[in-house]
Each structure stands twice: as C-alpha cells, then as structure tokens.
Design a protein around this motif. Sequence first.
Motif, PDB file in Angstrom:
ATOM      1  N   LEU A 609      -3.044 -13.477 -14.527  1.00 32.73           N
ATOM      2  CA  LEU A 609      -3.215 -12.001 -14.235  1.00 32.73           C
ATOM      3  C   LEU A 609      -4.081 -11.469 -13.261  1.00 32.73           C
ATOM      4  N   LYS A 610      -5.121 -12.183 -13.301  1.00 38.24           N
ATOM      5  CA  LYS A 610      -6.311 -11.547 -12.432  1.00 38.24           C
ATOM      6  C   LYS A 610      -5.997 -11.835 -10.986  1.00 38.24           C
ATOM      7  N   ARG A 611      -5.497 -13.113 -10.840  1.00 38.24           N
ATOM      8  CA  ARG A 611      -5.030 -13.619  -9.383  1.00 38.24           C
ATOM      9  C   ARG A 611      -3.770 -13.455  -8.814  1.00 38.24           C
ATOM     10  N   TYR A 627      -3.282  -0.762 -17.964  1.00 37.60           N
ATOM     11  CA  TYR A 627      -3.937  -1.921 -17.131  1.00 37.60           C
ATOM     12  C   TYR A 627      -4.524  -1.424 -15.716  1.00 37.60           C
ATOM     13  N   ARG A 628      -5.881  -1.694 -15.304  1.00 35.47           N
ATOM     14  CA  ARG A 628      -6.411  -1.268 -14.263  1.00 35.47           C
ATOM     15  C   ARG A 628      -6.033  -1.953 -13.021  1.00 35.47           C
ATOM     16  N   MET A 629      -5.674  -1.428 -12.097  1.00 38.32           N
ATOM     17  CA  MET A 629      -4.991  -1.993 -10.797  1.00 38.32           C
ATOM     18  C   MET A 629      -6.032  -2.117  -9.855  1.00 38.32           C
ATOM     19  N   TRP A 636       0.425   2.582 -14.965  1.00 28.61           N
ATOM     20  CA  TRP A 636       1.312   3.624 -15.280  1.00 28.61           C
ATOM     21  C   TRP A 636       1.247   4.683 -13.798  1.00 28.61           C
ATOM     22  N   ASP A 637       0.310   4.954 -13.720  1.00 24.86           N
ATOM     23  CA  ASP A 637      -0.227   5.948 -12.441  1.00 24.86           C
ATOM     24  C   ASP A 637       0.275   5.232 -11.171  1.00 24.86           C
ATOM     25  N   GLU A 638      -0.247   3.911 -11.007  1.00 26.54           N
ATOM     26  CA  GLU A 638       0.296   3.370  -9.793  1.00 26.54           C
ATOM     27  C   GLU A 638       1.695   3.102  -9.494  1.00 26.54           C
ATOM     28  N   LEU A 639       2.361   2.972 -10.715  1.00 25.78           N
ATOM     29  CA  LEU A 639       3.750   2.937 -10.357  1.00 25.78           C
ATOM     30  C   LEU A 639       4.336   4.161 -10.094  1.00 25.78           C
ATOM     31  N   VAL A 640       4.145   5.086 -10.567  1.00 27.95           N
ATOM     32  CA  VAL A 640       4.379   6.356 -10.000  1.00 27.95           C
ATOM     33  C   VAL A 640       4.168   6.608  -8.680  1.00 27.95           C
ATOM     34  N   TYR A 641       2.754   6.251  -8.407  1.00 20.09           N
ATOM     35  CA  TYR A 641       2.469   6.457  -7.124  1.00 20.09           C
ATOM     36  C   TYR A 641       3.251   5.647  -5.959  1.00 20.09           C
TER      37      TYR A 641
END
Length: 727
Positions: A609-611, A627-629, A636-641
């Motif tokens: 997951l980290k790599r 999960y922090r991107m 979730w925020d990243e997905l929307v973005y």
Amino acid sequence: MRRAGRRLGLAAVAMVAMVAMVAALSAAPAVHAEDGYDLWLRYVALAPEQAAVYRPQVAQLVMAGDTPTRSVARAELLRGLAGLLGSAPAASDAASADGVVIVGTPASSPLIAAMRLKLQGLGREGYLIRSVDVDGHRATVIAANEDVGALYGTFHFLRLIQTGQPLAALDLRQAPHVQLRVLNHWDNLDRHVERGYAGESIWDWHKLPDYLDPRYTDYARANASIGINGTVLNNVNANALSLTPMYLEKAAALAGVFRPYGIRVYLSARFSAPIEIGGLKTADPLDPQVQRWWRDKADEIYRYIPDFGGFLVKANSEGQPGPQDYGRTHADGANMLADAVKPHGGVVMWRAFVYSHEEPDDRAKQAYSEFVPLDGRFRDNVIVQVKNGAIDFQPREPFHPLFGAMPKTPLMMEFQITKEYLGFATHLAYLGPMYQETLDADTQRRGKGSTVAKVVDGSLHGYKLTGMAGVANIGSDRNWSGSQFDQANWYVFGRMAWDPTLNAKPIAEEWARMTFSNDDDVVKPIAEMMMGSREAVVDYMTPLGLHHLMGNGHHYGPGPWVSGGPRADWTSVYYHRANQDGIGFDRSASGSNAVAQYAPPVAREFGDLKRVPEKYLLWFHHVPWDYRMQSGRPLWDELVYRYSHGVDTVRQMGQTWQRLDGRIDPERHAQVATFLSIQEKEAQWWRDASIAYFQTFSQRPLPQGQAPPAHSLEYYEALSFPFAPGH
Ligand code: BDP
C-alpha cells in the motif's frame, strides 16, 4: 459614400470568392476535400516558400513501376509530391541533374545496385533513405531489399516533406521491430461492427467480390503508410460462414487489393466450424477427422488466397467454443490449427483473453493461470495474443502479468484502438500515452529493464515470432474513425507496432502536422491537448485505479451501481467493492493475491500500500476513505478532486480548440468543437454520477469548493440507453 463603398467592396469580395471557389472546386481532387477522408495523407500544398525549397530537391524521379508494389509506390510518390509541391518530378532513368530521387531495390534499379549500399540487416521490410552524390549530381536514394521496403521508405520520405523536415543530409535506416503488425476488425458479416463507433463495416460483403470499393485501396494506402502489414477481416466472435467458399472468394478479392501494399489477410476462425459448416459431430482438436477437416480447410483457403496470413482465435472465452469443451487445452486447440496452416507458412494468433465460465476467481488472474502452465507447449507458428491489461481495455490498467511470464511462447500485444471504454468516438482521447505506458512498463522478469516492449519485439526471450494487434476503429464514416482525432489512434498504433520504443508525443506532433497544419502554433496546442487527453478520461471515469464502472453491456456512460445479472465479474460492484470502510479491489496477499502473478520485485511494489503507484491504488488495494494520499488529502477528497480535474481538463481542451478557429478548415474544426462539448457534458455526467454514488458509501461531505452533483443518484441510475452504438 462610406456605405456605398463598403457594399461595393463586399460585392467585389463575394465575386472574387466565388471565382476562387469555382476554381478550387474544379481543381480539387475530391468533393469532400476536408471532411477527414484523406486522413494523414492529405498532401495539401505547402506554403510557397517551403515548396520552393523542396522543389529543386525532388526535380527528377528514377523509379521503376513495373510490379504491383513498385507501381503503387510510384503512384503514391507522384501523387504526394504533386499535392505538396504543386508539381510532380520528371521521370527519368538516369541521374542527369541535381535533385534526383532514386527509389527501389538492387533488383529493380541498376543505379541502386551500383551504389552497393549496406542493405543487410534491413530484412524484407526495412529501408534506408540517404542523401548521396550520383555522377556529380545531388540525389536522395530510398533503397530496400524488397519492393515493400521501398514502399515503406517512400511513405517515410513523403512524411519528411509533409512535416517540413530538411532533405539535405539524410541518413535514415529503418526496419520494423515487430513482424506481425495487424489490425483486428471486429466486423460481422451483416456489417455491424462490435464496439465500432464509426458507422458500418467498411467491408461490403454483399457487393464483394465484384465491386471493389475504392475505399479498400485508400485503406491499404493508409495502413502501408504506417507499416501495418496484416488485417484480420472478421470479428473474433466469429461466424463460421466466413470460412465457406462464398466468403473466401470475397476475402480473396480484398486480399488482391491489399497485396501490392504488403498487407496480408487473416481470418478469425470459429472453433466449432467443423460442426457448423463441416457436418462433423465434434470439434475436438484431438479427433483425426477434425484435424483433417481443418487441414483441408486451410488448403482450400490457400487456393483462394496464396499468401493468407493465418487464423486469429478466441476460444473458451465469453461463451465462444473452444478446446476446453472437449477437455483439451488451449495448446491442443492452437496446435491443431497451426498444423493445418504450417505447410503454407501461416500462423495462428491464439487469444489469451479468457475467463472461465463458472468460477469468478479474481478475473484478473485467469489468463495467467490458464496460460502459464502451457508455456513451451505451442507449435512454433503459434503466437499468443495478450491484451495490454488483465481485465479488459480499461482507460488505465497495469500491464498484463503474462508479459514476461512465458519465455518459451511468443506473446503478441493486443491493444484496443476503438474506444469501447474511453467514451466512444465523441471523446477525444489520444491513446499514444496509454500504449507507451504499457510498452515501457518493466516486467523485471530478467532484471531491471525487461520492458513489455522487449517482450513484444521478442528481444527479451528471443522469440522467433513477434506481433502487435490493434482492434480497429475503422468504419464507413467519411472520416473513417468516427472522429477526426480518433484517426490519431490508428496512426499511433501503426507507428508503435513498427517500433514499440517510440514516444507518444512526437507521434502526436507528426500526426497533427500532416492532419491539420504545419504551423508550430497550431501543432503545439493540438499535441498538448492530445497528450493530456487520456489522463483526463482516466480522471473523470476511473481515477486512482478504479476500473470497469461503465454502463452495463454497451459500456456507455457511468454505471458504478451495476450489480446482479448472470455473473459477478460483469458488474461494477465486483470491481470497485465500495463499502462503508473504503473502496478498491484487494489484489494483495490479503486479497485475491493477483499481485503474485508479477515478478517478485513488481509484486512487492504493487502489493505494498505504501509503494504502489497511486494510479494503480484501487486496482490492487481496498483503501479506507480517510486514507492519506500523497497530496495530503484523504482518499475521498482526492477522488472527488480527480473527477473534477478530469472535467476541467476537457473544458480547457475545448478552449484550446476554440482558439484554433480560423487555423483549421471550418468543417473539421466545427465537428471537433461539437464533439469536445459533448465530451465536456459527458465528463460532467461521469463525475456527478460517480460522486453521487460513492458518497452513499463514504458518507463524507464534498471537499470545500466542489460543486454537488447536478442531479440525484436516482436520476443517474434511471438513465437507459438501449440503442447505444457498438453493442
Ligand atoms: C470485450 C468486448 C467484447 C469483445 C471482448 C473480446 O466488450 O465485445 O468480444 O472484449 O475481446 O471488451 O473478445
């Protein structure tokens, strides 16, 4: 005064315009001059100052036209130069002045024979283009071992002029890296094209073999210009009738048109044909009667088409018949057909796109599981055709784990050119970056640098046979591909099949120059648009490794809610696995362990997951919503973005295109502009529907500044498209 003068001016302008139009029409080669029909072979007049530079460099032509291939090469060169420069060179049989172009082989040209050029290593299809001195005259020689090489060299030479390259000090050597560079037409005998978005099939079976549509010749020219040397005429979901005499005669007529252009015809073979058209009770590949039937059939085909390329087979996949119906393996099936075509020099392209009828173990694993145990058990005229990714032509997939995993079996690449999962013809998505991403991927099977390209060109494992197939996007539409920009995908496929190490960007530029304009300030923005376009599609459809979320069956529009039906792996919920905890398909060791099908270093990277690269995150992992991107945002925020970013990119593409108004002929400009606005609308639809749906699981608010979906989830789910094309 002023008004009267103005009116007079307008009338005069109108008059001049009319005279010019009449003149242009009578001089124009075709009525539909700029509807896209001419593809990248437009050969429109260069700017006068540019033409003035080239004209003296191509003043004379020494080139035989006494075989079919020489004759079409010569005709192409004359046609191209006449169009580009306003006049064709004078024919000659000796170099008697500066600016002579000499084309041919040592056998066809005494001048070339006398030059003793280093043609070794160029093979049958390679060529060199070189600036030379002949009897004190400056000349350009295009030389090859065989006529077809000279034909390819001719197209390359024209491309140099089409794209404004200098001719003064040429020293080019080119030979294809891959042997079989083939289009796969998913065309049915009733002219419906499976996953086709460009009209009907171009093969007018009903009028064949007598009527040979001139389009067949233009098809061959276009393919030869980019080095494509084979075409599979019929759908992999094959109809056995294609193998009956009536249709063989028609296929032979097409083969006759293509032959001078170095293009061989292949057919998809339905595995159960011995039953359906042969009257046998079985199609068991180990049954001697079945083997005899295929041998006789192959002999018959070669009587119609002496240079027939061979068979493409989809077996035991999505309900198609195959050797497993009789408890036999893919190797048993492939070898039987291989034995039938072997005496004639034919090959069998056996597809690895298989997944079992019954058991939906992670579908991503099935091709590898079925084929790796068969490594080394195929005849030497079998090549296994593998899709670029393990699922199915998604906007983004990690490379297929079979690449590099079958050292004793030639594997060929199968790309999809038609955009089944990338918005059909109205979405602009240049696939060059996608092809390149796959070809550049490092399988690490023999240490670092074991790229997929090296598997495909045979160098990694020393394959004797090599190939690349592209599922064609060609149809009866005037512009061939359903949109102007989809022509670029046909183009880049051919260029990368010739050389899988090429970069997508220069190919985009070269295509744009030939297709739209040679002006840098037109080429640059177009190439930039193209280069970002596929990533935009990934963003607004399937960001961060999501996949297979399209509408049910036809694959048009978003359908992340698709569930139920006959099998789990035909649904979206099977692939995204969203729930309250998170989203994504766990293919790591804690899940289906599909990662283990990659070489250990790759498996470790994808499985961690980290790599894992974020672009493959949800392909390989089920990840919590918070999960922090890498961006610092929660998943979730990243997905929307990402969804929004995809839509924004399309909007910018539309703006870029608007700025080119007046720089592109109006008919093509207007069509592209309209398609971009369709794409923007549909990108927004994808974003909104996906966010509305996934929010029911994430239960989180939209990040600040992100607009809510325009409609309710129920609205999106209720949309239905029973007549979406291509299905
Ligand atoms: C899928 C298409 C289906 C094809 C299949 C294949 O939806 O129409 O028959 O691939 O490649 O993506 O055989």
